[in-house]
Design a protein around this motif. Structure first.
Motif, PDB file in Angstrom:
ATOM      1  N   PRO A 171       0.818  -1.212   0.000  1.00 18.42           N
ATOM      2  CA  PRO A 171       0.000   0.000   0.000  1.00 18.42           C
ATOM      3  C   PRO A 171       0.853   1.264   0.000  1.00 18.42           C
ATOM      4  O   PRO A 171       1.985   1.266   0.488  1.00 18.42           O
ATOM      5  CB  PRO A 171      -0.814  -0.108   1.294  1.00 18.42           C
ATOM      6  N   LEU A 172       0.280   2.315  -0.560  1.00 21.19           N
ATOM      7  CA  LEU A 172       0.915   3.635  -0.593  1.00 21.19           C
ATOM      8  C   LEU A 172       0.090   4.559   0.276  1.00 21.19           C
ATOM      9  O   LEU A 172      -1.113   4.712   0.064  1.00 21.19           O
ATOM     10  CB  LEU A 172       0.971   4.160  -2.032  1.00 21.19           C
ATOM     11  N   TYR A 173       0.736   5.151   1.268  1.00 18.68           N
ATOM     12  CA  TYR A 173       0.060   6.046   2.198  1.00 18.68           C
ATOM     13  C   TYR A 173       0.650   7.449   2.121  1.00 18.68           C
ATOM     14  O   TYR A 173       1.855   7.610   1.910  1.00 18.68           O
ATOM     15  CB  TYR A 173       0.228   5.560   3.644  1.00 18.68           C
ATOM     16  N   TYR A 174      -0.204   8.421   2.334  1.00 18.84           N
ATOM     17  CA  TYR A 174       0.223   9.809   2.489  1.00 18.84           C
ATOM     18  C   TYR A 174      -0.096  10.234   3.916  1.00 18.84           C
ATOM     19  O   TYR A 174      -1.212  10.036   4.400  1.00 18.84           O
ATOM     20  CB  TYR A 174      -0.485  10.722   1.491  1.00 18.84           C
ATOM     21  N   ILE A 175       0.895  10.811   4.573  1.00 21.54           N
ATOM     22  CA  ILE A 175       0.747  11.284   5.947  1.00 21.54           C
ATOM     23  C   ILE A 175       0.675  12.800   5.927  1.00 21.54           C
ATOM     24  O   ILE A 175       1.546  13.453   5.347  1.00 21.54           O
ATOM     25  CB  ILE A 175       1.961  10.873   6.812  1.00 21.54           C
ATOM     26  N   GLU A 176      -0.342  13.329   6.581  1.00 23.31           N
ATOM     27  CA  GLU A 176      -0.416  14.765   6.799  1.00 23.31           C
ATOM     28  C   GLU A 176      -0.201  14.983   8.297  1.00 23.31           C
ATOM     29  O   GLU A 176      -0.970  14.456   9.112  1.00 23.31           O
ATOM     30  CB  GLU A 176      -1.767  15.322   6.386  1.00 23.31           C
ATOM     31  N   ARG A 177       0.841  15.715   8.644  1.00 23.89           N
ATOM     32  CA  ARG A 177       1.135  15.941  10.059  1.00 23.89           C
ATOM     33  C   ARG A 177       1.141  17.428  10.359  1.00 23.89           C
ATOM     34  O   ARG A 177       1.817  18.207   9.692  1.00 23.89           O
ATOM     35  CB  ARG A 177       2.477  15.352  10.430  1.00 23.89           C
ATOM     36  N   ILE A 178       0.376  17.780  11.387  1.00 26.26           N
ATOM     37  CA  ILE A 178       0.368  19.142  11.904  1.00 26.26           C
ATOM     38  C   ILE A 178       0.608  19.018  13.404  1.00 26.26           C
ATOM     39  O   ILE A 178      -0.240  18.498  14.133  1.00 26.26           O
ATOM     40  CB  ILE A 178      -0.969  19.858  11.614  1.00 26.26           C
ATOM     41  N   ASP A 179       1.783  19.457  13.845  1.00 27.19           N
ATOM     42  CA  ASP A 179       2.203  19.328  15.244  1.00 27.19           C
ATOM     43  C   ASP A 179       2.160  17.861  15.655  1.00 27.19           C
ATOM     44  O   ASP A 179       2.841  17.046  15.070  1.00 27.19           O
ATOM     45  CB  ASP A 179       1.362  20.215  16.156  1.00 27.19           C
ATOM     46  N   ASP A 180       1.336  17.505  16.653  1.00 33.09           N
ATOM     47  CA  ASP A 180       1.266  16.126  17.142  1.00 33.09           C
ATOM     48  C   ASP A 180       0.105  15.348  16.509  1.00 33.09           C
ATOM     49  O   ASP A 180      -0.148  14.209  16.855  1.00 33.09           O
ATOM     50  CB  ASP A 180       1.121  16.118  18.677  1.00 33.09           C
ATOM     51  N   ARG A 181      -0.598  15.942  15.575  1.00 30.90           N
ATOM     52  CA  ARG A 181      -1.750  15.300  14.950  1.00 30.90           C
ATOM     53  C   ARG A 181      -1.354  14.706  13.598  1.00 30.90           C
ATOM     54  O   ARG A 181      -0.657  15.341  12.807  1.00 30.90           O
ATOM     55  CB  ARG A 181      -2.894  16.290  14.750  1.00 30.90           C
ATOM     56  N   VAL A 182      -1.838  13.510  13.361  1.00 28.10           N
ATOM     57  CA  VAL A 182      -1.531  12.788  12.128  1.00 28.10           C
ATOM     58  C   VAL A 182      -2.840  12.385  11.460  1.00 28.10           C
ATOM     59  O   VAL A 182      -3.749  11.890  12.112  1.00 28.10           O
ATOM     60  CB  VAL A 182      -0.710  11.510  12.433  1.00 28.10           C
ATOM     61  N   ARG A 183      -2.897  12.630  10.170  1.00 31.55           N
ATOM     62  CA  ARG A 183      -3.985  12.077   9.356  1.00 31.55           C
ATOM     63  C   ARG A 183      -3.321  11.234   8.282  1.00 31.55           C
ATOM     64  O   ARG A 183      -2.366  11.673   7.643  1.00 31.55           O
ATOM     65  CB  ARG A 183      -4.832  13.182   8.732  1.00 31.55           C
ATOM     66  N   LEU A 184      -3.830  10.024   8.107  1.00 34.08           N
ATOM     67  CA  LEU A 184      -3.250   9.085   7.159  1.00 34.08           C
ATOM     68  C   LEU A 184      -4.259   8.791   6.068  1.00 34.08           C
ATOM     69  O   LEU A 184      -5.431   8.540   6.341  1.00 34.08           O
ATOM     70  CB  LEU A 184      -2.864   7.790   7.878  1.00 34.08           C
ATOM     71  N   PHE A 227      -6.722   6.878   8.885  1.00 32.58           N
ATOM     72  CA  PHE A 227      -6.419   7.062  10.301  1.00 32.58           C
ATOM     73  C   PHE A 227      -6.355   8.546  10.615  1.00 32.58           C
ATOM     74  O   PHE A 227      -5.923   9.355   9.798  1.00 32.58           O
ATOM     75  CB  PHE A 227      -5.070   6.411  10.632  1.00 32.58           C
ATOM     76  N   SER A 228      -6.736   8.894  11.852  1.00 33.89           N
ATOM     77  CA  SER A 228      -6.584  10.241  12.368  1.00 33.89           C
ATOM     78  C   SER A 228      -6.334  10.141  13.862  1.00 33.89           C
ATOM     79  O   SER A 228      -7.068   9.445  14.564  1.00 33.89           O
ATOM     80  CB  SER A 228      -7.829  11.076  12.083  1.00 33.89           C
ATOM     81  N   GLY A 229      -5.284  10.798  14.346  1.00 32.88           N
ATOM     82  CA  GLY A 229      -4.978  10.741  15.777  1.00 32.88           C
ATOM     83  C   GLY A 229      -3.619  11.328  16.065  1.00 32.88           C
ATOM     84  O   GLY A 229      -3.013  11.998  15.222  1.00 32.88           O
ATOM     85  N   SER A 230      -3.104  11.047  17.244  1.00 31.63           N
ATOM     86  CA  SER A 230      -1.794  11.561  17.657  1.00 31.63           C
ATOM     87  C   SER A 230      -0.676  10.712  17.057  1.00 31.63           C
ATOM     88  O   SER A 230      -0.928   9.611  16.530  1.00 31.63           O
ATOM     89  CB  SER A 230      -1.684  11.542  19.182  1.00 31.63           C
ATOM     90  N   VAL A 231       0.543  11.198  17.177  1.00 30.76           N
ATOM     91  CA  VAL A 231       1.706  10.450  16.691  1.00 30.76           C
ATOM     92  C   VAL A 231       1.805   9.122  17.440  1.00 30.76           C
ATOM     93  O   VAL A 231       2.077   8.080  16.835  1.00 30.76           O
ATOM     94  CB  VAL A 231       3.004  11.281  16.846  1.00 30.76           C
ATOM     95  N   GLU A 232       1.559   9.136  18.747  1.00 31.77           N
ATOM     96  CA  GLU A 232       1.619   7.911  19.549  1.00 31.77           C
ATOM     97  C   GLU A 232       0.556   6.909  19.093  1.00 31.77           C
ATOM     98  O   GLU A 232       0.834   5.715  18.950  1.00 31.77           O
ATOM     99  CB  GLU A 232       1.413   8.249  21.024  1.00 31.77           C
ATOM    100  N   GLU A 233      -0.645   7.376  18.853  1.00 37.38           N
ATOM    101  CA  GLU A 233      -1.709   6.497  18.366  1.00 37.38           C
ATOM    102  C   GLU A 233      -1.372   5.950  16.981  1.00 37.38           C
ATOM    103  O   GLU A 233      -1.692   4.804  16.653  1.00 37.38           O
ATOM    104  CB  GLU A 233      -3.036   7.247  18.316  1.00 37.38           C
ATOM    105  N   PHE A 234      -0.710   6.759  16.165  1.00 37.36           N
ATOM    106  CA  PHE A 234      -0.282   6.317  14.845  1.00 37.36           C
ATOM    107  C   PHE A 234       0.736   5.183  14.962  1.00 37.36           C
ATOM    108  O   PHE A 234       0.689   4.200  14.229  1.00 37.36           O
ATOM    109  CB  PHE A 234       0.280   7.495  14.058  1.00 37.36           C
ATOM    110  N   GLY A 235       1.637   5.303  15.922  1.00 33.98           N
ATOM    111  CA  GLY A 235       2.597   4.223  16.177  1.00 33.98           C
ATOM    112  C   GLY A 235       1.903   2.941  16.555  1.00 33.98           C
ATOM    113  O   GLY A 235       2.267   1.851  16.092  1.00 33.98           O
TER     114      GLY A 235
END
Length: 142
Positions: free
Chosen positions: A74-87, A111-119
């Protein structure tokens, strides 16, 4: 070499090495890949990260799509603003319409959440159930 859309020169070692061939290399696209997730015995996913604004150049989307399709990942694009991640996932079999940037409706929110939740999401999806790469293989010493 020039970006096929904005006309600006893209400078890196490969472009510099190809300077004498500028007229011949108009069809050449060079792009980088931000992250390749390699877990256990195989590559699992490709990630392209955009900080602040999800602007994906069309030619880069086409190149990354080709790589993901060839690797069957799969190919994913990550949008990160500060500690928030949208995948977002990009369907590697869909057609990329010509234009300077990829349209947002071509991306599937995953996905949408914090960097920790993304991990945690990456761990559960790709790492948790993957067998170790050395299982059942001979060890080669250099």
């Amino acid at each position: 070499m020039r970006c096929p859309h904005c006309g600006n020169y893209i400078e890196n070692t490969i472009w510099e090495a190809l300077k004498p061939y500028r007229g011949v290399t108009d069809r050449v696209v060079i792009t980088n890949i931000d992250t390749i997730l390699d877990v256990g015995p195989r590559i699992r996913a490709i990630f392209e990260e955009k900080n602040g604004k999800l602007k994906i150049r069309g030619y880069q989307a086409v190149t990354l799509k080709k790589v993901a399709r060839a690797l069957r990942v799969p190919l994913y694009y990550i949008e990160r603003i500060d500690d928030r991640v949208r995948l977002f996932e990009f369907d590697r079999y869909q057609r990329v319409n010509s234009g300077e940037f990829l349209r947002a409706d071509h991306l599937i929110p995953v996905f949408s959440g914090s960097v920790e939740e993304f991990g945690d999401w990456i761990y559960r999806k790709y790492i948790l159930h993957t067998p170790p790469s050395s299982k059942g293989r001979k060890k080669w010493w250099r």
